[in-house]
Motif scaffolding. Structure first.
Motif, PDB file in Angstrom:
ATOM      1  N   ILE A 192     -50.206  24.929   4.498  1.00  0.00           N
ATOM      2  CA  ILE A 192     -50.012  25.829   3.356  1.00  0.00           C
ATOM      3  C   ILE A 192     -49.848  27.266   3.846  1.00  0.00           C
ATOM      4  CG2 ILE A 192     -51.116  26.788   1.295  1.00  0.00           C
ATOM      5  CD1 ILE A 192     -52.185  23.993   0.735  1.00  0.00           C
ATOM      6  N   ASP A 193     -50.602  27.644   4.875  1.00  0.00           N
ATOM      7  CA  ASP A 193     -50.393  28.969   5.486  1.00  0.00           C
ATOM      8  C   ASP A 193     -48.968  29.113   5.979  1.00  0.00           C
ATOM      9  OD1 ASP A 193     -52.827  30.213   5.111  1.00  0.00           O
ATOM     10  OD2 ASP A 193     -53.675  29.505   7.008  1.00  0.00           O
ATOM     11  N   GLY A 194     -48.481  28.102   6.675  1.00  0.00           N
ATOM     12  CA  GLY A 194     -47.117  28.138   7.196  1.00  0.00           C
ATOM     13  C   GLY A 194     -46.081  28.244   6.097  1.00  0.00           C
ATOM     14  N   LEU A 195     -46.304  27.527   5.008  1.00  0.00           N
ATOM     15  CA  LEU A 195     -45.388  27.597   3.866  1.00  0.00           C
ATOM     16  C   LEU A 195     -45.396  28.994   3.251  1.00  0.00           C
ATOM     17  CD1 LEU A 195     -43.506  26.037   1.940  1.00  0.00           C
ATOM     18  CD2 LEU A 195     -45.518  25.482   0.591  1.00  0.00           C
ATOM     19  N   CYS A 196     -46.577  29.569   3.102  1.00  0.00           N
ATOM     20  CA  CYS A 196     -46.676  30.935   2.568  1.00  0.00           C
ATOM     21  C   CYS A 196     -45.981  31.933   3.485  1.00  0.00           C
ATOM     22  CB  CYS A 196     -48.141  31.335   2.399  1.00  0.00           C
ATOM     23  SG  CYS A 196     -48.995  30.510   1.058  1.00  0.00           S
ATOM     24  N   ILE A 197     -46.144  31.761   4.790  1.00  0.00           N
ATOM     25  CA  ILE A 197     -45.524  32.662   5.760  1.00  0.00           C
ATOM     26  C   ILE A 197     -44.008  32.539   5.696  1.00  0.00           C
ATOM     27  CG2 ILE A 197     -45.233  33.077   8.243  1.00  0.00           C
ATOM     28  CD1 ILE A 197     -48.262  32.211   8.457  1.00  0.00           C
ATOM     29  N   LEU A 198     -43.511  31.308   5.585  1.00  0.00           N
ATOM     30  CA  LEU A 198     -42.064  31.099   5.495  1.00  0.00           C
ATOM     31  C   LEU A 198     -41.493  31.763   4.247  1.00  0.00           C
ATOM     32  CD1 LEU A 198     -39.435  29.665   6.433  1.00  0.00           C
ATOM     33  CD2 LEU A 198     -40.154  27.755   4.986  1.00  0.00           C
ATOM     34  N   VAL A 199     -42.118  31.526   3.114  1.00  0.00           N
ATOM     35  CA  VAL A 199     -41.622  32.105   1.861  1.00  0.00           C
ATOM     36  C   VAL A 199     -41.765  33.624   1.884  1.00  0.00           C
ATOM     37  CG1 VAL A 199     -42.005  32.215  -0.640  1.00  0.00           C
ATOM     38  CG2 VAL A 199     -42.018  30.002   0.528  1.00  0.00           C
ATOM     39  N   GLY A 200     -42.906  34.110   2.387  1.00  0.00           N
ATOM     40  CA  GLY A 200     -43.113  35.556   2.478  1.00  0.00           C
ATOM     41  C   GLY A 200     -42.085  36.225   3.367  1.00  0.00           C
ATOM     42  N   GLY A 201     -41.771  35.610   4.507  1.00  0.00           N
ATOM     43  CA  GLY A 201     -40.756  36.163   5.402  1.00  0.00           C
ATOM     44  C   GLY A 201     -39.377  36.191   4.761  1.00  0.00           C
ATOM     45  N   LEU A 202     -39.038  35.114   4.052  1.00  0.00           N
ATOM     46  CA  LEU A 202     -37.749  35.079   3.364  1.00  0.00           C
ATOM     47  C   LEU A 202     -37.663  36.141   2.275  1.00  0.00           C
ATOM     48  CD1 LEU A 202     -37.148  31.234   3.049  1.00  0.00           C
ATOM     49  CD2 LEU A 202     -35.912  32.856   4.496  1.00  0.00           C
ATOM     50  N   LEU A 203     -38.755  36.326   1.543  1.00  0.00           N
ATOM     51  CA  LEU A 203     -38.757  37.340   0.490  1.00  0.00           C
ATOM     52  C   LEU A 203     -38.612  38.747   1.062  1.00  0.00           C
ATOM     53  CD1 LEU A 203     -41.505  35.969  -1.929  1.00  0.00           C
ATOM     54  CD2 LEU A 203     -39.038  36.080  -2.342  1.00  0.00           C
ATOM     55  N   LEU A 204     -39.204  38.983   2.221  1.00  0.00           N
ATOM     56  CA  LEU A 204     -39.092  40.308   2.834  1.00  0.00           C
ATOM     57  C   LEU A 204     -37.701  40.566   3.395  1.00  0.00           C
ATOM     58  CD1 LEU A 204     -42.560  40.621   4.471  1.00  0.00           C
ATOM     59  CD2 LEU A 204     -41.566  42.217   2.857  1.00  0.00           C
ATOM     60  N   LEU A 205     -36.969  39.529   3.708  1.00  0.00           N
ATOM     61  CA  LEU A 205     -35.607  39.718   4.210  1.00  0.00           C
ATOM     62  C   LEU A 205     -34.608  39.967   3.091  1.00  0.00           C
ATOM     63  CD1 LEU A 205     -35.490  37.060   7.051  1.00  0.00           C
ATOM     64  CD2 LEU A 205     -35.640  39.547   7.285  1.00  0.00           C
ATOM     65  N   THR A 206     -34.982  39.621   1.857  1.00  0.00           N
ATOM     66  CA  THR A 206     -34.099  39.901   0.725  1.00  0.00           C
ATOM     67  C   THR A 206     -34.330  41.342   0.276  1.00  0.00           C
ATOM     68  OG1 THR A 206     -35.703  39.098  -0.891  1.00  0.00           O
ATOM     69  CG2 THR A 206     -34.093  37.515  -0.078  1.00  0.00           C
ATOM     70  N   PRO A 207     -33.275  42.061  -0.058  1.00  0.00           N
ATOM     71  CA  PRO A 207     -33.457  43.457  -0.463  1.00  0.00           C
ATOM     72  C   PRO A 207     -34.096  43.571  -1.843  1.00  0.00           C
ATOM     73  CG  PRO A 207     -31.141  42.844  -0.584  1.00  0.00           C
ATOM     74  CD  PRO A 207     -31.874  41.673  -0.014  1.00  0.00           C
ATOM     75  N   GLY A 208     -35.045  44.455  -1.942  1.00  0.00           N
ATOM     76  CA  GLY A 208     -35.702  44.702  -3.221  1.00  0.00           C
ATOM     77  C   GLY A 208     -37.185  44.955  -3.033  1.00  0.00           C
TER      78      GLY A 208
END
Length: 128
Positions: free
Chosen positions: A72-88
């Protein structure tokens, strides 16, 4: 369907509004630099946290434990990283919340409850 509508229409519209407001308030160039900076910091933090999560999974598996918490940590990290790469700015805030261990610890119980509900309603299937 409502959740999909939120992600496709509402969040991008809010992001555009905040970006326009930021460009008007602090200027276009500082806004662009801020977006680039959060992307770079997010990528670095996601890499660091991701490596730590992989090590935790390996450690737990060496001792015969099921690494559910680390997954679950890994999933959160993956989603968090993707969200930070999107502008906004909205996605950046959510991305940072998912990457920082202290805030992630507070979010994980909600995610576990959500996943259990999905499994109980047969929306997702876990294969053993």
């Amino acid at each position: 369907m409502r959740l999909l509508m939120l992600f496709i229409i509402v969040i991008p519209a809010l992001e555009i509004g905040f970006l326009l407001l930021s460009g008007k308030t602090i200027g276009v160039m500082p806004t662009v630099l801020l977006i680039i900076l959060t992307g770079v910091i997010g990528a670095w933090l996601a890499k660091k946290q991701g490596i730590e999560a992989i090590r935790k999974v390996q450690h737990q598996m060496q001792y015969g434990q099921i690494p559910s918490d680390a997954i679950i940590d890994g999933l959160c990290i993956l989603v968090g990283g993707l969200l930070l790469l999107t502008p906004g700015f909205i996605t950046d805030i959510v991305g940072f919340l998912l990457l920082f261990p202290l805030s992630r610890k507070k979010i994980k119980p909600f995610l576990i409850t959500l996943i259990r509900k999905w499994v109980d309603r047969n929306r997702i299937t876990i294969i053993r």
